[in-house]
Write an enzyme that holds these catalytic residues in place. Structure first.
Site, PDB file in Angstrom:
ATOM      1  N   HIS A 164       7.690  27.436  35.153  1.00 24.03           N
ATOM      2  CA  HIS A 164       9.058  27.244  34.623  1.00 24.03           C
ATOM      3  C   HIS A 164      10.114  27.436  35.728  1.00 24.03           C
ATOM      4  CE1 HIS A 164       7.050  27.735  30.684  1.00 24.03           C
ATOM      5  NE2 HIS A 164       6.429  28.724  31.292  1.00 24.03           N
ATOM      6  N   SER A 285      25.987  14.169  57.052  1.00 17.44           N
ATOM      7  CA  SER A 285      27.007  13.654  56.163  1.00 17.44           C
ATOM      8  C   SER A 285      28.182  13.189  57.007  1.00 17.44           C
ATOM      9  CB  SER A 285      27.451  14.757  55.200  1.00 17.44           C
ATOM     10  OG  SER A 285      28.773  14.518  54.763  1.00 17.44           O
ATOM     11  N   LYS A 291      26.088  19.470  57.069  1.00 15.88           N
ATOM     12  CA  LYS A 291      25.005  18.986  56.220  1.00 15.88           C
ATOM     13  C   LYS A 291      23.818  18.419  56.986  1.00 15.88           C
ATOM     14  CE  LYS A 291      24.844  18.455  52.288  1.00 15.88           C
ATOM     15  NZ  LYS A 291      25.492  17.950  51.080  1.00 15.88           N
ATOM     16  N   GLU A 298      13.879  12.477  49.329  1.00 17.33           N
ATOM     17  CA  GLU A 298      14.698  12.003  48.203  1.00 17.33           C
ATOM     18  C   GLU A 298      14.422  10.527  47.921  1.00 17.33           C
ATOM     19  OE1 GLU A 298      18.982  13.380  48.254  1.00 17.33           O
ATOM     20  OE2 GLU A 298      18.265  14.257  50.114  1.00 17.33           O
TER      21      GLU A 298
END
Ligand code: ARG
Length: 468
Positions: A164, A285, A291, A298
């Site tokens: 979980h 970024s 970043k 992804e």
């Protein structure tokens, strides 16, 4: 149809047709823009067919020789980029046949004896997919090898295991990586199974009913390295279940990559900080200078949607088709090609990416400590002292509650406090409350103890070196 007629197909299919096809319809029905990548399979299939026709005395040895010669030239033309693909000739099959006839005359026109594009295309797709499956299985083996390497190095590194997404029990990071090795090994197994059913020969089924020529289908199957012959002509030309099965297996492989990707993304976020990924798999970024984004995992997660979508497309393509061949089946190619391309690229990139994972063992261990990951070990300890498991579970729940209130780990509670939860608790409890003690205790087959992880690494190495 003469080569001249074939060239003029845009004007009329045959003497039966009295008006030309509109440009829009031509574009709509043509597949040559994408099915030309089947050219090798198409030529191999044609050569095997021609050889059999000659052996059976259906065409002469001179025709056979002319076909071989013509096909050799076509092969060279396609390889060099000189081949002139014509939209008017609809698909890869008609393009190659027209060129053959242009090169060798009547012999080219005899090639299509006892054959239809329906059994031809089904054969081409199977041959092509068979070879792609082999390439994919090799990539899956390479990926497993890369994971096994990293797993071995990290057999002793402690990661909080989650259920979980809540800290559950400590696990070896190596053990965690080997979970993916299991998944990818099943993917390879599944593909090997799909390969068997893909590698069967439709040729000889002709348009749908078989043919009146005395073909030797077994011979063609042998020439093409196929494991058997499709036994029903209607089924052979029309079903694409092998492509659907392949897409399902490819979807599962992508889903496994996607689950791994999801973990990499989480682990790399500042909130976990468990790993870093080599810069070459990340981007920055344009607005936030701090970043570093895990773009590759992804995208792999995103591309999984695409591959699963193709599976849905193929299933839907098949569902309403009456026997036998329908042009709907021409739509099997783009999803299939894209599935193969996406899966191969994803696997290739992950073979490299795995070696670029920078592990941060302290951060992993700190996170495991924060989550009372050894609570089950304390319960097991009490069971070994004679308590029923349910009572032990209850006692430990109280201990965790107090530890949370005091802001310490279970091992941070003094013995006297621990004993208030149960008098059977003694000094020896601290050995089981450590993460390492917990890890080592799970020394059962398939468990997370480093000894088990190393045994699994050895088993995988032996299995992978034999190529399975
Ligand atoms: N390009 C077609 C396909 O991919 C080849 C078979 C065409 N057969 C036909 N009867 N029109 O399915």
């Amino acid at each position: 149809m003469s080569s001249n007629q074939l060239d003029k197909k845009s004007q009329a299919w045959s003497a039966l047709f009295s008006e030309p096809m509109s440009e829009l319809v031509q574009r709509y029905t043509a597949s040559v823009g994408f099915d030309q990548r089947l050219w090798r399979a198409d030529i191999d299939g044609s050569l095997a067919h021609a050889e059999m026709l000659a052996a059976q005395g259906i065409i002469g040895a001179d025709d056979h020789a002319a076909i071989q010669r013509g096909m050799a030239q076509i092969r060279a033309e396609i390889e060099s980029g000189a081949f002139d693909w014509k939209l008017a000739l609809e698909d890869v099959h008609l393009n190659i046949e027209a060129r053959l006839t242009q090169l060798v005359g009547d012999a080219g026109k005899r090639l299509h004896t006892g054959r239809s594009r329906n059994d031809q295309v089904a054969t081409d797709v199977r041959l092509w997919l068979r070879d792609e499956i082999d390439a994919i299985v090799l990539l899956l083996i390479e990926l497993q090898r890369a994971l096994v390497e990293v797993a071995e190095k990290n057999a002793e590194v402690i990661l909080p295991g989650f259920t979980h997404l809540q800290v559950a029990q400590p696990v070896s990071f190596g053990h965690h990586l080997l979970a993916y090795v299991e998944m990818f090994s099943r993917d390879a197994e599944r593909l090997a199974d799909v390969r068997r059913r893909t590698n069967r020969l439709p040729l000889g089924s002709a348009a749908l009913a078989g043919t009146s020529y005395p073909l030797d289908r077994e011979r063609v199957a042998r020439t093409l390295g196929m494991e058997g012959v499709c036994q029903n002509s209607l089924d052979a030309v029309s079903d694409r279940d092998f492509a659907i099965e392949f897409s399902a297996a490819a979807s599962l492989a992508m889903i496994h990559v996607s689950r791994f990707s999801e973990e990499l993304v989480l682990w790399m976020s500042q909130n976990f900080g468990f790993i870093d990924l080599a810069d070459r798999f990340c981007t920055g970024s344009s607005i936030m200078p701090q970043k570093k984004n895990p773009d590759v995992p992804e995208l792999a997660r995103g591309k999984t949607g695409r591959v699963v979508g193709h599976l849905m497309g193929l299933l839907t393509l098949m569902k309403g088709q009456p026997l036998a061949y329908n042009k709907d089946n021409q739509e099997d190619k783009e999803p299939l090609f894209d599935t193969v391309d996406t899966l191969k690229d994803t696997l290739r990139i992950f073979c490299e990416l795995v070696g670029g994972i920078v592990v941060k063992p302290e951060a992993m261990e700190r996170a495991a400590l924060r989550g009372y990951a050894t609570a089950t070990d304390l319960a097991d300890y009490l069971v070994k002292k004679g308590l029923p498991f349910r009572d032990a579970h209850e006692a430990v729940a109280h201990a965790v509650k107090v530890a949370i209130q005091q802001g310490v780990d279970l091992a941070g509670l003094p013995l006297a406090t621990l004993q208030t939860f149960h008098p059977a608790i003694g000094e020896d409890v601290f050995a089981v409350l450590t993460l390492r003690g917990s890890l080592n205790a799970r020394n059962v087959l398939g468990g997370t103890a480093p000894a088990q992880v190393r045994a699994q690494v050895a088993r995988h190495r032996a299995r992978l070196s034999s190529g399975s």
